[in-house]
Design a protein around this motif. Structure first.
Motif, PDB file in Angstrom:
ATOM      1  N   ILE A   6      61.705 120.044 115.712  1.00  0.00           N
ATOM      2  CA  ILE A   6      61.943 121.034 114.782  1.00  0.00           C
ATOM      3  C   ILE A   6      63.049 120.372 113.671  1.00  0.00           C
ATOM      4  O   ILE A   6      64.038 119.710 114.219  1.00  0.00           O
ATOM      5  N   MET A   9      66.171 121.253 109.609  1.00  0.00           N
ATOM      6  CA  MET A   9      66.889 122.495 109.351  1.00  0.00           C
ATOM      7  C   MET A   9      68.311 122.492 108.377  1.00  0.00           C
ATOM      8  O   MET A   9      69.141 121.491 108.753  1.00  0.00           O
ATOM      9  N   LYS A  10      68.201 123.442 107.680  1.00  0.00           N
ATOM     10  CA  LYS A  10      69.531 123.272 106.818  1.00  0.00           C
ATOM     11  C   LYS A  10      70.271 124.663 106.808  1.00  0.00           C
ATOM     12  O   LYS A  10      70.205 125.460 107.032  1.00  0.00           O
ATOM     13  N   ASN A  29      72.313 119.354 108.114  1.00  0.00           N
ATOM     14  CA  ASN A  29      70.822 119.364 108.265  1.00  0.00           C
ATOM     15  C   ASN A  29      70.868 119.153 109.996  1.00  0.00           C
ATOM     16  O   ASN A  29      71.801 118.208 110.210  1.00  0.00           O
ATOM     17  N   ASP A  31      68.155 118.212 113.126  1.00  0.00           N
ATOM     18  CA  ASP A  31      66.683 117.723 113.815  1.00  0.00           C
ATOM     19  C   ASP A  31      67.009 118.223 115.262  1.00  0.00           C
ATOM     20  O   ASP A  31      67.829 117.586 115.724  1.00  0.00           O
ATOM     21  N   TYR A  57      65.888 127.780 116.375  1.00  0.00           N
ATOM     22  CA  TYR A  57      66.335 127.850 115.036  1.00  0.00           C
ATOM     23  C   TYR A  57      67.606 128.757 115.054  1.00  0.00           C
ATOM     24  O   TYR A  57      68.701 128.172 114.711  1.00  0.00           O
ATOM     25  N   THR A  60      70.661 127.355 116.884  1.00  0.00           N
ATOM     26  CA  THR A  60      71.235 126.241 116.100  1.00  0.00           C
ATOM     27  C   THR A  60      71.951 126.726 114.909  1.00  0.00           C
ATOM     28  O   THR A  60      73.097 126.442 114.469  1.00  0.00           O
ATOM     29  N   LYS A  61      71.343 127.660 114.232  1.00  0.00           N
ATOM     30  CA  LYS A  61      72.199 128.348 113.174  1.00  0.00           C
ATOM     31  C   LYS A  61      73.435 129.158 113.746  1.00  0.00           C
ATOM     32  O   LYS A  61      74.384 128.769 112.881  1.00  0.00           O
TER      33      LYS A  61
END
Length: 120
Positions: A6, A9-10, A29, A31, A57, A60-61
C-alpha cells in the motif's frame, strides 16, 4: 513470503521536533509492505483471509493524523504495532514514513525513515 503493498498514502499531521511543526503541521506520505501468506486468501477468494486494504489505510491515517509525536520513528513504530495487532495473518510489517517538506535547509526530494517489525 507473499507481500501486500500500500504505497504513497498521503496525510497531514503535526509531528516534528520543532514547535512550528507541531503548530503548523505538514504533509506525510506512508508506504506499507505487509508480509503474510496469501495462499488461503487466493484459494478461498475471501477477504477474511487477507488484509483489508481499507482498514490498513484507516489505521495508518488515525495514527499519522492523530496525536503529535516528535519523531517519525515513533509514528512508524505505532503504525507497525497497530497493524500487527489488527491483522493476525501478518508475519512482518515494513513502514516507511516520508516527510516531503522537512524544515531543514538543502535541496532534496524528501526525508524518510523505514522500519520493519516481525511478529514475535
Amino acid at each position: 513470503m507473499d507481500k501486500i503493498y500500500i504505497t504513497n498514502m498521503k496525510f497531514y499531521g503535526y509531528h516534528g521536533v520543532y514547535p512550528e511543526e507541531q503548530k503548523l503541521g505538514q504533509r506525510f506520505n506512508v508506504d506499507l509492505v505487509l508480509g503474510c501468506d496469501l495462499i488461503n486468501a487466493s484459494n478461498s477468494d475471501n477477504i477474511e483471509h487477507t488484509v483489508h486494504y481499507g482498514q490498513a489505510y484507516e489505521i495508518t491515517k488515525e495514527i499519522v493524523e492523530g496525536e503529535p509525536r516528535k519523531l517519525v520513528e515513533t509514528v512508524a513504530e505505532q503504525i507497525s504495532h497497530a497493524l500487527l495487532q489488527q491483522f493476525t495473518i501478518l508475519t512482518s510489517c515494513t513502514v516507511k514514513v516520508i516527510k516531503p517538506d522537512p524544515p531543514i535547509p538543502g535541496h532534496y526530494d524528501s526525508v524518510a525513515i523505514e522500519i520493519t517489525r516481525t511478529r514475535s
